[in-house]
Enzyme design. Structure first.
Site, PDB file in Angstrom:
ATOM      1  CG  ASN A  59      -1.711   1.251   1.388  1.00 45.07           C
ATOM      2  OD1 ASN A  59      -1.825   2.030   0.449  1.00 45.07           O
ATOM      3  ND2 ASN A  59      -2.270   1.455   2.566  1.00 45.07           N
ATOM      4  CD1 TRP A  60       3.420   0.890  -2.884  1.00 43.54           C
ATOM      5  CD2 TRP A  60       3.543   2.079  -4.775  1.00 43.54           C
ATOM      6  NE1 TRP A  60       4.074   0.119  -3.820  1.00 43.54           N
ATOM      7  CE2 TRP A  60       4.158   0.826  -4.997  1.00 43.54           C
ATOM      8  CE3 TRP A  60       3.494   2.988  -5.839  1.00 43.54           C
ATOM      9  CZ2 TRP A  60       4.727   0.471  -6.220  1.00 43.54           C
ATOM     10  CZ3 TRP A  60       4.064   2.629  -7.062  1.00 43.54           C
ATOM     11  CH2 TRP A  60       4.680   1.392  -7.251  1.00 43.54           C
ATOM     12  CE  LYS A  61       0.053   3.513   4.783  1.00 41.80           C
ATOM     13  NZ  LYS A  61      -0.006   3.732   6.200  1.00 41.80           N
ATOM     14  CD  GLU A 117      -3.605  -2.523   7.346  1.00 40.54           C
ATOM     15  OE1 GLU A 117      -2.470  -2.765   6.924  1.00 40.54           O
ATOM     16  OE2 GLU A 117      -4.219  -1.485   7.080  1.00 40.54           O
ATOM     17  CD  GLU A 169      -3.038   5.557   6.789  1.00 40.19           C
ATOM     18  OE1 GLU A 169      -3.000   5.610   5.545  1.00 40.19           O
ATOM     19  OE2 GLU A 169      -2.102   5.088   7.484  1.00 40.19           O
ATOM     20  CG  HIS A 222      -5.867   1.916   5.166  1.00 41.54           C
ATOM     21  ND1 HIS A 222      -5.463   2.849   6.105  1.00 41.54           N
ATOM     22  CD2 HIS A 222      -4.820   1.078   4.991  1.00 41.54           C
ATOM     23  CE1 HIS A 222      -4.224   2.571   6.477  1.00 41.54           C
ATOM     24  NE2 HIS A 222      -3.804   1.505   5.820  1.00 41.54           N
ATOM     25  CB  SER A 282       4.958  -1.926  12.221  1.00 39.48           C
ATOM     26  OG  SER A 282       4.542  -0.594  12.482  1.00 39.48           O
ATOM     27  N   GLY A 285       2.356   2.110  10.922  1.00 38.76           N
ATOM     28  CA  GLY A 285       3.360   3.171  10.817  1.00 38.76           C
ATOM     29  C   GLY A 285       4.046   3.520  12.126  1.00 38.76           C
TER      30      GLY A 285
HETATM   31  C1  PEP Z   1      -0.836   0.227   6.164  1.00 37.54           C
HETATM   32  O1  PEP Z   1      -1.038   1.414   6.220  1.00 37.54           O
HETATM   33  O2  PEP Z   1      -1.643  -0.508   5.557  1.00 37.54           O
HETATM   34  C2  PEP Z   1       0.336  -0.311   6.839  1.00 37.54           C
HETATM   35  C3  PEP Z   1       0.306  -1.549   7.185  1.00 37.54           C
HETATM   36  O3  PEP Z   1       1.373   0.577   7.064  1.00 37.54           O
HETATM   37  P1  PEP Z   1       2.797   0.218   7.731  1.00 37.54           P
HETATM   38  O4  PEP Z   1       3.291  -1.078   7.123  1.00 37.54           O
HETATM   39  O5  PEP Z   1       3.678   1.379   7.357  1.00 37.54           O
HETATM   40  O6  PEP Z   1       2.570   0.086   9.187  1.00 37.54           O
END
Ligand code: PEP
Length: 267
Positions: free
Chosen positions: A28-30, A185, A117, A115, A229, A191
């Site tokens: 997921n490049w966001k 998640e 976010e 997600h 993470s 993050g």
């Molecule tokens: C995500 O936002 O889906 C995610 C898992 O981010 P990160 O790996 O940076 O924690």
């Protein structure tokens, strides 16, 4: 090169034993790597992944503006592309939004919905997420439906209840395993560099598997990804947990070597 699709098989003394869904490692490049930087990252992932045999499927979810270009880079390979969100309607007066069919037109076969976010930044509810998943599934795309508890919810012992509520509200009734992926998640792990213990991941994933019964045609075939993470140095341990069928990777997916290093640890 990569294998693609279907269930994972293990060859034992000439016998083929089916052990569950094949792992999916999704990046997921966001809101990172638009334009030429996104194309360069896709080319780097393809070059790194092509050098070896990986046991998992790979998926790249770039920003929408570069989705078609990234799909072009990986066209004809086993690497799939996906969107990071879609609108619940196919077309209409929705300035700034993108429909699932537009994502499909740009080469995507997957779309992330719900997600944390988006649930936070855009106040998306479970019903919103379900409508988006339904829109994607209706046109044959696979919806990656994200769920997970906040830190406060975990601390107050509500994790499993939150997951039950999110599954009940976000997963379309009658969804098929072929077009449904769940991403667990924990919001507090995204993050932050913090991850749940292996026992906590196992408990959450077993609970999700159980709750999918009655919602999805073949719950044992649904891929349940862990996200939060995931890095090259903790992936092997997380991906080995029962009912973990891959990872949704944020930060570490922005570096081709790290992303492929994670994929290399998939069982
Ligand atoms: C995500 O936002 O889906 C995610 C898992 O981010 P990160 O790996 O940076 O924690």
């Amino acid at each position: 090169m990569l294998n693609s699709g279907g269930r994972k098989t293990v060859h034992l003394l000439g016998e083929i034993v089916v052990t569950g869904p094949k792992s999916l490692i999704a990046g997921n490049w966001k809101m990172h790597r638009g334009g030429a930087h996104g194309v360069a990252l896709a080319k780097a992932v393809l070059a790194a992944a092509s050098k070896e045999t990986l046991a998992c499927d790979l998926l790249l979810c770039p920003p929408a503006v570069v989705l078609a270009a990234v799909s072009h880079v990986v066209d004809g390979t086993d690497i799939a592309t996906g969107g990071q969100d879609c609108h619940a309607e196919n077309t209409g007066a929705h300035t700034g939004d993108i429909s699932a069919s537009m994502l499909a037109g740009a080469g995507a076969t997957y779309v992330i919905v719900g997600h944390s976010e988006r649930r936070t930044d855009h106040r998306e509810t479970d019903a919103d997420v379900r409508a988006k998943a339904e829109a994607a599934q209706k046109i044959g795309m696979t919806a990656i439906i994200c769920i997970g508890e906040t830190g406060a919810e975990r601390d107050s012992g509500q994790t499993l209840a939150v997951l039950s509520r999110q599954i009940a509200g976000s997963v379309p009734a009658g969804a098929t395993a072929a077009h449904t992926v769940i991403a667990y998640e924990p919001v507090w792990a995204i993050g932050t560099g913090r991850t749940p213990t292996v026992a906590e991941v196992a408990e959450a994933h077993a609970h999700i598997r159980k709750e999918l019964g009655g919602k999805v045609d073949d719950p044992d075939s649904v891929r349940i990804l862990y996200g939060g993470s995931v890095k090259a140095d903790n992936a092997r341990e997380l991906l080995a947990v029962a009912n973990v069928n891959g990872a949704l990777v944020g930060g570490a997916s922005l570096d081709a070597a790290s992303f492929v290093a994670i994929a290399r640890t998939a069982p």
